[in-house]
Each structure stands twice: as C-alpha cells, then as structure tokens.
Design an enzyme around this catalytic site. Structure first.
Site, PDB file in Angstrom:
ATOM      1  CD  GLU A  49      36.648  32.617  32.469  1.00  0.00           C
ATOM      2  OE1 GLU A  49      37.398  33.228  33.157  1.00  0.00           O
ATOM      3  OE2 GLU A  49      36.927  31.778  31.757  1.00  0.00           O
ATOM      4  CG  ASP A  60      43.659  38.556  33.383  1.00  0.00           C
ATOM      5  OD1 ASP A  60      43.404  37.699  32.645  1.00  0.00           O
ATOM      6  OD2 ASP A  60      43.186  39.124  34.203  1.00  0.00           O
ATOM      7  CE1 TYR A 174      41.232  28.129  32.259  1.00  0.00           C
ATOM      8  CE2 TYR A 174      39.628  29.504  33.171  1.00  0.00           C
ATOM      9  CZ  TYR A 174      40.579  29.365  32.265  1.00  0.00           C
ATOM     10  OH  TYR A 174      40.823  30.582  31.622  1.00  0.00           O
TER      11      TYR A 174
END
Lengths: 263, 403
Positions: A49, A60, A174
């Site tokens: 990734e 994040d 995911y």
C-alpha cells in the site's frame, strides 16, 4: 478476477495469510520509494500500500500524519509518486495499492489520474474519505485502467451495510479493526470475532484486516480474523528509524502463521 | 409542496447541486446516517421544537432586535440600513443558536459527550455554554495558533467546564481543529456527538446548522415586514464557513427581489494570495466531508486561509453557498482586513456598536453597497457577533490612537 485479488487468492489457496505493508511514499525523499518497494517485495509481501501525503489526513493517527508532514516537506505529491513508480514499473512484481485522500485526486483530474495509475502499474486504490455512497465515480473512471477500488468496512457498519460494501469493494475488503484512526493499539474490542465472521460470510472477495496492528503477535492474532493483515504505522516507524529488522519480524510473523495453519 | 430553490436542496444524498456530499471515513457513515434520522425525527416532534423555542427565548434572549441604524444610514447617504442584532445573543454571537439546537439533539440521541472545533473561540464558547446548561461532557479542539490569539476565550471555555485541547498539527488553526475533532469523533463515535459550528462538513451537518440558524432570517423577515411593510432590497452577511449567512439568507432565497450578498474575507487582498475568499480565489475540491470551493494548490493540498478575523479564517465555503453562487442566486464579494477595520470603527462611532471583526466585513461591504442604492431602498445586515473578543487584535493593529 483482478490482479490484486488474484495475488491474495494465491496466498489463500496455499493455505497462507496475506501481508500488506503500508509505506508513506517519499518519507525520506522520493528517491527512497524504489529501494523500499524492491526490498519489501523481496521479503515476500503480498501487495504494497503506497500512501500519498496530504495536508489534512483526517483518517490517520500521529505516526502517519507526521510521516506525511515529512514527505510534504520533501515536496512529495501524488503526481510525483506516480511518475516515480512509472520509471521502475518493470521491476515491480507485487500489486501496488495507492492510498490517497480524495482532494489530490480531484486536483489531478480523474481521467489523468487514471491514466497515470495505468502508466505506473497501480492495481488498486484506497480513498479513505470516499465511502460507498460517493464511490461510483471512482469505479467508473479507474476500473477501465485496471485499478480496483477498495472499500473499507468499520466496526460501526451494520450488517446490511457491510454486505453492500463487500459487494461493491474490489480486490479485497479493507476491514478496520477499531473505531478510530490509524496507529498502534494495545488491545482490540471483544466483539471482533463475531464482526469478522459476519463480514467474511457476506464477502465474495478476500478480507484484509487493518488499523492498529503493530506487533508480530497482533499480526498472528488479527490475521486469523481474515485473509491477512495490513500493517501501517508500525512499518512507517520502522522504515523511518531505519530498523528494517522490525519490518522483517512483522513479515516473518505472517509466515509463522502460514506454517501454523498448514500444520 | 412546490419545488423552490430553498426547499430543493439538499437532496437526500446531501447534495446542493454538485456541492456537499458525505466524504468521510466509513467509521463515521453510520453516525451520519443515525444523525440524519434522529434530526428528521426531532424536527417533526413538537416536544423538541417547543424545547428549542423555550431555550432560545428564555436562555439565549431571542428574538434579537432588528435595529434601524439611522446614524449610519445618514452618514452614508444611501439605502436605509437595518442591523440584525445577533451580537445581543447570550455569549455574544449567532453561534449559540446552533450550539443549543445540536446539544438538545445530542441529548435526545442519548449521547453523553460533545466534541467541537473552534477558530476564534466563539463556537467553542457557545458549545461549552450549551453543554454546561444541558449537563453534557465537552471537549473543544482549537489550533495552537488560535489559542495564542484568543486566550480569554480559552479560559472562558474552561470556566464553563470544557476541556480545551490544543492542536499542534498542520497550520495549527481552524481547519486543523476540524481535523482533530473529526478524529476524536471517529474514535469515540458511540457515545459522542460532534457539534460542528458552521454550515460545513458532511451531510447532514450543513443542513442542520442552516436550519438551526434560520431563526435569524425568519425573525428578520417578520420584523422588516412589521417595520417597513415590505421585504428588504438587499441582505448582507459575512461568510467564513457560512452559518450566519445561510441562516439569514435561507428564508429569503425564494424572494427573487431580495438580493443576497455574502462577504468573504479578502485578508491582505485576493491578489496577495493571503486571504480566505474561497469563492473568489479558490477551486473546487473536497475537505472535511464536502465538495465545495476551497483554497488549494495545484496538487490538491489545502492552503492556509488568512484573515484578521479568526472566525473567517477557513479555506472552504459551505456547500449551500457554493450552490447559491453557481446558480447566481447570491452574489459573493470580499472585504480586506483594512476595510473591515474601517467598518468596525465606523459602526462604533456612528451607532455605539462594536461589531466582531467577522461582522465588520459585512458592515464594510454595506458602506459600499448603500451608496449605490436609492434612499428608499432597504438593506438588512446580519451583525453576527459583538467585538469585545477582538479589542486586543484591533488595538494591536491600530495602536493606541484610532484615526
């Protein structure tokens, strides 16, 4: 079956678990991208990734945000990363999955971006701020260039929604293991096993588990929940500190897991 | 119901024309869908609307006056100017209208904790106030740069029992505070509601904020009809994210004889690149959940906004304003820092009203606009907040002596 899904299915057929490291492209400068990718693929990772830095990375945690700030300070952009990848694409043997926030893609222009992905040999795309509802345009523009659009499923997604996301996702699903942002975690919620059982049941493509996996032990325990793991912050930290041994240990944990599951 | 501009947006996908949407991490999608349901239910429930009306009247002090600024009108020699006095609300700005509404909604949803972002501190103070009133735990994220500029508001929030978290990442201002608040919400979504303070963010926030701020325009409409027997010719409001402006505009959107003017912050001037005027000087993009006009570079990285007014210091414009701009229903123009300072001083001297630096942009624009209109024309200006919080900033720029 797409290239990305095939790479994971092959690992699965062999009775093993996938291992997908996340790198912050250009953390340390654009020139680090090629050697990092070549070293990782030599370790036998399933896919890589490739994270693109952004000024406002809301999904994040501090580790990846700081890596992103370092990369931004090096002048790294989505365009430069794709150009860098295109130069050595013949040497890349594992599928690359680009992870970027949506605005740099919009600024690039969806059509030009799709063409650049094709030129760089990119096989998948994760855009964390484009949920299912907004994702059709990405599939429409990127699929013709051989790029899968990977969707995320979270612990908060109800079963009916999980089923719809699993149907729409391409390459793999995911699965986010925590309510939260990327980064290391000491422990995970209790109801993970049930959640993942439901998810795997509704998914016709592989399920990879990510967010908060930082130790070899977690690689093993979380890997059991799906078809493999994605490791981000721990890899980013190890690469930043030049501790490739830590990266090897994480990848090795996924291989130990393979041995265990073939016993 | 006949389809009009005002009631046709947002669509059920949260779109205002091509603007808006829900560009957020999957972890937040369920919370947004739940919020939308809970909000629609609440708005259809008389118990909720009565409760909100009670607090707006008895606690916030509504309705606020629509004041005829006779002295200002005379000095400018143009259209009649009315000021909608949102500065007279409890906590000194329009922000409380939305904060009370959303805090009541959070309570109804069974949420125990509130997270909010703040730039100048006005929305933070309003949220901290609503949380103290309604016994909700509150954490407010504020950029480290803004904390330095607005020490008193930080202390005010702390007095109200709120925890203020300093945001040290990025530009350390409002946009980074929104990032931090979104991250906190993602992590604590099960027991926490995010009270977004402007008409921004993912659907349904722009709609919720608009609806809770619409009280400004609703009151104004009734008041001007009462005083003048007709609607105004022009309505003026400053616009950062756009909450006071959309609250003021919305009840007038379908009255095509009423011109709507949104005033962006031009900072040091659009041409310098140091401004917060995303409609005048930005491009289309996605930030904080919505597709909108946005200050960004050619690589799609978000640029810092610049304005003397911390409340306008945001790189995007709310999706409904972008839509009103695109269809030509509202006109957006901009006012520089120095023009805003002149507007502030003019209102102080002519009317004895110290406006917030944000609202001073609307005043400054009105001084230009009024002169182009006839003496029997009517302008209504949203005076969104009072300027006590800005005295320090203004003093630093003007020095001891006001020219």
């Amino acid at each position: 079956m797409t290239t990305l899904q095939q790479a994971i299915e092959q690992v699965k057929i062999a009775g093993n678990k996938a291992f997908v490291p996340y790198i912050m492209a250009g953390d340390g400068g654009l020139s680090t991208i090629k050697p990092t990718i070549l070293k990782l693929q030599k370790l036998g990772v399933t896919a890589i990734e490739v994270g693109i830095p952004f000024t406002d990375p809301v999904a994040d945690g501090p580790t990846i945000e700081q890596a992103g700030e370092r990369a931004l300070a090096e002048g790294v952009t989505l365009r430069k990363v794709l150009e860098t990848l295109a130069v050595f694409r013949e040497e890349i043997t594992v599928p690359l999955v680009v992870m970027t926030y949506f605005n740099p893609v919009l600024a690039y222009g969806l059509v030009s971006f799709a063409e650049a992905c094709l030129a760089a040999g990119v096989k998948g795309l994760i855009v964390p701020d484009v949920p299912l509802e907004e994702s059709a345009i990405l599939r429409e523009k990127l699929n013709p260039h051989g790029v899968d659009i990977v969707q995320l499923v979270s612990l908060t997604s109800p079963p009916e929604r999980i089923a719809r996301i699993a149907t729409a996702s391409q390459g793999f699903v995911y699965a986010v293991t925590v309510n939260g942002i990327t980064g290391t975690r000491a422990s995970f919620a209790d109801d993970l096993a049930g959640h993942f059982a439901r998810l795997r049941e509704s998914s016709h493509i592989p399920v990879l588990v990510g967010f908060g996996i930082s130790t070899p032990e977690q690689v093993v325990s979380m890997g059991e929940l799906g078809d493999g793991v994605i490791v981000g912050s721990a890899i980013v930290t190890a690469l930043h500190e030049g501790d490739f041994g830590k990266v090897e240990a994480l990848v090795a944990a996924s291989k130990n897991m393979r041995e265990k599951s073939t016993l | 119901m006949t389809k009009t501009i005002a009631n046709s947006v947002p669509t059920k996908e949260g779109r205002y024309g091509k603007f808006g949407g829900q560009f957020v991490p999957e972890t937040l999608m369920t919370a947004l869908l739940e919020l939308e349901l809970a909000y629609d239910e609440a708005m259809a429930d008389k118990v909720f609307s009565d409760e909100l009306a009670y607090y707006l009247k008895e606690y916030v002090g509504r309705e606020t006056p629509l004041y005829f600024a006779e002295n200002l009108t005379k000095v400018l020699g143009g259209a009649k100017i009315y000021l909608k006095r949102e500065d007279l609300n409890h906590t000194g700005a329009h922000k409380i209208n939305n904060a009370i509404g959303q805090a009541l909604l959070a309570k109804r949803m069974g949420k125990k904790k509130i997270v909010a972002e703040t730039g100048a501190g006005q929305h933070g103070v309003a949220t901290a106030t609503a949380c103290a009133l309604l016994n909700l735990e509150c954490v407010v994220f504020m950029g480290a740069e803004d904390i330095k500029r607005q020490q008193l508001n930080v202390f005010r929030m702390e007095l109200l029992g709120t925890k203020v978290e300093s945001v040290e990442t990025g530009s350390k201002t409002l946009k980074d505070a929104v990032n931090a608040a979104l991250r906190y919400w993602v992590t604590n979504v099960e027991d926490t509601h995010y009270i977004l303070g402007s008409a921004l963010g993912p659907h349904p926030f722009p709609k919720i904020v608009r609806d809770f701020q619409r009280v400004i325009g609703n009151e104004t409409r009734a008041q001007i009809l009462d005083k003048e027997g007709r609607l105004p010719d022009a309505v003026v409001a400053c616009i950062g994210g756009g909450s006071n402006a959309i609250g003021m505009f919305h009840p007038f959107v379908d009255d095509d004889k009423v011109a709507l003017y949104g005033v962006e912050a031009a900072g040091n001037g659009i041409e310098t690149g140091e401004h917060a005027a995303a409609i005048a000087g930005g491009q289309l993009g996605v930030l904080h959940g919505a597709y909108m006009y946005l200050l960004q570079d050619e690589d799609g990285f978000i640029q810092e906004a610049h304005s003397i007014s911390a409340g306008l210091d945001y790189p995007g414009k709310g999706p409904e304003h972008c839509y009103l701009h695109d269809i030509g229903r509202a006109k957006f123009d901009s006012i520089t820092d120095s023009e805003a300072l002149e507007g502030l001083q003019l209102l102080c001297r002519t009317e004895g009203i110290l406006p917030a630096l944000e609202s001073s942009h609307a005043i400054a624009y009105t001084t230009k606009l009024a002169k182009t209109m006839r003496v029997d024309d009517i302008i209504v200006v949203c005076l969104s907040g009072r300027g006590d919080k800005d005295v320090h900033t203004v003093n630093a720029v003007l020095g001891g002596g006001v020219s």
